[in-house]
Structure formats: structure tokens, C-alpha cells
Motif scaffolding. Structure first.
Motif, PDB file in Angstrom:
ATOM      1  N   TYR A  31      -2.563  10.032  -1.330  1.00  0.00           N
ATOM      2  CA  TYR A  31      -3.344   8.820  -1.590  1.00  0.00           C
ATOM      3  C   TYR A  31      -2.530   7.744  -2.279  1.00  0.00           C
ATOM      4  CZ  TYR A  31      -7.709  11.112  -0.307  1.00  0.00           C
ATOM      5  OH  TYR A  31      -8.715  11.728   0.387  1.00  0.00           O
ATOM      6  N   LEU A  98      -7.179   5.519  -2.205  1.00  0.00           N
ATOM      7  CA  LEU A  98      -7.141   5.166  -0.790  1.00  0.00           C
ATOM      8  C   LEU A  98      -6.276   6.179  -0.054  1.00  0.00           C
ATOM      9  CD1 LEU A  98      -7.465   3.045   1.569  1.00  0.00           C
ATOM     10  CD2 LEU A  98      -5.352   2.016   0.703  1.00  0.00           C
ATOM     11  N   PRO A 101      -2.743   4.904   4.503  1.00  0.00           N
ATOM     12  CA  PRO A 101      -2.907   4.564   5.920  1.00  0.00           C
ATOM     13  C   PRO A 101      -1.608   4.266   6.661  1.00  0.00           C
ATOM     14  CG  PRO A 101      -3.289   2.631   4.592  1.00  0.00           C
ATOM     15  CD  PRO A 101      -2.922   3.734   3.631  1.00  0.00           C
ATOM     16  N   THR A 105      -0.213  -0.959   7.214  1.00  0.00           N
ATOM     17  CA  THR A 105      -1.611  -1.184   6.858  1.00  0.00           C
ATOM     18  C   THR A 105      -1.786  -1.196   5.343  1.00  0.00           C
ATOM     19  OG1 THR A 105      -2.266  -0.066   8.895  1.00  0.00           O
ATOM     20  CG2 THR A 105      -3.966  -0.383   7.235  1.00  0.00           C
ATOM     21  N   TYR A 106      -1.062  -0.316   4.664  1.00  0.00           N
ATOM     22  CA  TYR A 106      -1.124  -0.275   3.196  1.00  0.00           C
ATOM     23  C   TYR A 106      -0.747  -1.632   2.618  1.00  0.00           C
ATOM     24  CZ  TYR A 106       0.704   0.801  -1.507  1.00  0.00           C
ATOM     25  OH  TYR A 106       0.996   0.796  -2.852  1.00  0.00           O
ATOM     26  N   TYR A 109      -3.573  -4.391   3.506  1.00  0.00           N
ATOM     27  CA  TYR A 109      -4.897  -4.449   2.862  1.00  0.00           C
ATOM     28  C   TYR A 109      -5.050  -3.571   1.642  1.00  0.00           C
ATOM     29  CZ  TYR A 109      -6.564  -0.283   5.492  1.00  0.00           C
ATOM     30  OH  TYR A 109      -6.749   0.966   6.010  1.00  0.00           O
ATOM     31  N   HIS A 113      -8.933  -4.705   0.955  1.00  0.00           N
ATOM     32  CA  HIS A 113     -10.052  -4.086   1.650  1.00  0.00           C
ATOM     33  C   HIS A 113     -10.662  -2.979   0.802  1.00  0.00           C
ATOM     34  CE1 HIS A 113      -8.994  -5.563   5.962  1.00  0.00           C
ATOM     35  NE2 HIS A 113      -8.733  -6.467   5.042  1.00  0.00           N
ATOM     36  N   HIS A 115     -13.516  -1.770   0.759  1.00  0.00           N
ATOM     37  CA  HIS A 115     -14.405  -0.848   1.465  1.00  0.00           C
ATOM     38  C   HIS A 115     -13.637   0.307   2.093  1.00  0.00           C
ATOM     39  CE1 HIS A 115     -13.002  -3.730   4.493  1.00  0.00           C
ATOM     40  NE2 HIS A 115     -13.138  -2.765   5.362  1.00  0.00           N
ATOM     41  N   GLU A 116     -12.308   0.187   2.200  1.00  0.00           N
ATOM     42  CA  GLU A 116     -11.504   1.275   2.756  1.00  0.00           C
ATOM     43  C   GLU A 116     -11.212   2.364   1.728  1.00  0.00           C
ATOM     44  OE1 GLU A 116     -11.188  -0.366   6.638  1.00  0.00           O
ATOM     45  OE2 GLU A 116     -10.732   1.615   5.822  1.00  0.00           O
ATOM     46  N   TYR A 117     -11.449   2.071   0.468  1.00  0.00           N
ATOM     47  CA  TYR A 117     -11.157   3.046  -0.570  1.00  0.00           C
ATOM     48  C   TYR A 117     -12.175   4.178  -0.547  1.00  0.00           C
ATOM     49  CZ  TYR A 117      -7.267   0.648  -2.705  1.00  0.00           C
ATOM     50  OH  TYR A 117      -6.020   0.113  -2.941  1.00  0.00           O
ATOM     51  N   ASP A 118     -11.687   5.390  -0.781  1.00  0.00           N
ATOM     52  CA  ASP A 118     -12.523   6.581  -0.641  1.00  0.00           C
ATOM     53  C   ASP A 118     -13.256   6.951  -1.927  1.00  0.00           C
ATOM     54  OD1 ASP A 118      -9.760   7.210   1.128  1.00  0.00           O
ATOM     55  OD2 ASP A 118     -11.666   7.617   2.154  1.00  0.00           O
TER      56      ASP A 118
END
Length: 130
Positions: A31, A98, A101, A105-106, A109, A113, A115-118
Motif C-alpha cells: 500500500y 491506497l 496502483p 497512476t499513483y 491521483y 482521488h 475515493h480510491e483509498y481503501d
């Protein structure tokens, strides 16, 4: 999964604080960990992020040169050293995880972003007085 932020507090402008983000329950090295902040009446914004497998770091322009993010993989903990604090740094600081990715991509965003975080912690208050 647990994410616990600590180290917030009240400090005068020009002072320093070190925030900690202690994590458990997931594969830390898979992560990236990001620090975000939210001031009253404002949206949550990205501050800094570190990918735990290669220590690739990202910083918001507003904190470059003042904040330093680091990771201790043995302790599954990420730190945010904040120096030369300003009143505009006042906010609740949150730590998020996160799933990495990939580098492109890292970098695109990692700080944007949300909303992409877990996973997210509950936050720690940082107040900088003038």
C-alpha cells in the motif's frame, strides 16, 4: 484493519509537529499511505503520500520544503514531520491507505482521488496559532 493517527496538537506559527499513522490488518508494503487534511468548511485535500515498497513520495505544492513524509515498514507506521507551520495548516489530518496502483497512476491521483483509498483513520487535529 486499523489506522490510528496521533501527534496533533496546538502549536505556534513557525513551530513543528510530527504526526504518526500506525496501521495494522493489511499488507503494509502493498500500500501507499497518504496524509490528507480538512479545514472547517473546506474539502479534504491531499498533503503527502508515500509508497511503502519503494518510498516514492508525493507532496502538495503548499507543503513542499516544509513537510517530510517517511515510513517505518518494521512498525507499519508512516510519519509526517511538519516544520515551519502556518495558521493555514490548521485542519484535521487524516491518514489513508491506497492499494498501490502502479507508478503512473499513483503519481497521477495519489493525492487527489480520495475515493480510491481503501482505509481511513479517524484523524488528528492540528491547530497553528498566529
Amino acid at each position: 484493519v486499523q489506522i490510528v493517527e496521533s501527534g496533533g496538537g496546538l502549536v505556534q506559527a513557525g513551530g513543528s509537529l510530527r504526526l504518526s499513522c500506525a496501521t495494522s490488518g493489511f499488507a503494509f508494503e502493498d500500500y501507499a499511505i497518504g496524509w490528507f487534511r480538512q479545514a472547517p468548511g473546506k474539502e479534504r485535500e491531499g498533503v503527502s503520500c508515500i509508497n511503502n515498497s519503494d518510498e516514492d513520495t508525493l507532496y502538495a505544492d503548499s507543503v513542499k520544503g516544509r513537510f517530510t513524509i517517511s515510513s517505518d515498514n518494521a512498525k507499519n507506521t508512516v510519519y509526517l514531520q511538519m516544520n515551519s507551520l502556518k495558521p493555514e495548516d490548521t485542519a484535521v489530518y487524516y491518514c489513508g491507505a491506497l492499494y498501490y496502483p502502479g507508478p503512473t497512476t499513483y503519481r497521477e491521483y495519489g493525492l487527489r482521488h480520495l475515493h480510491e483509498y481503501d482505509y481511513w483513520g479517524q484523524g488528528t487535529q492540528v491547530t497553528v496559532s498566529s
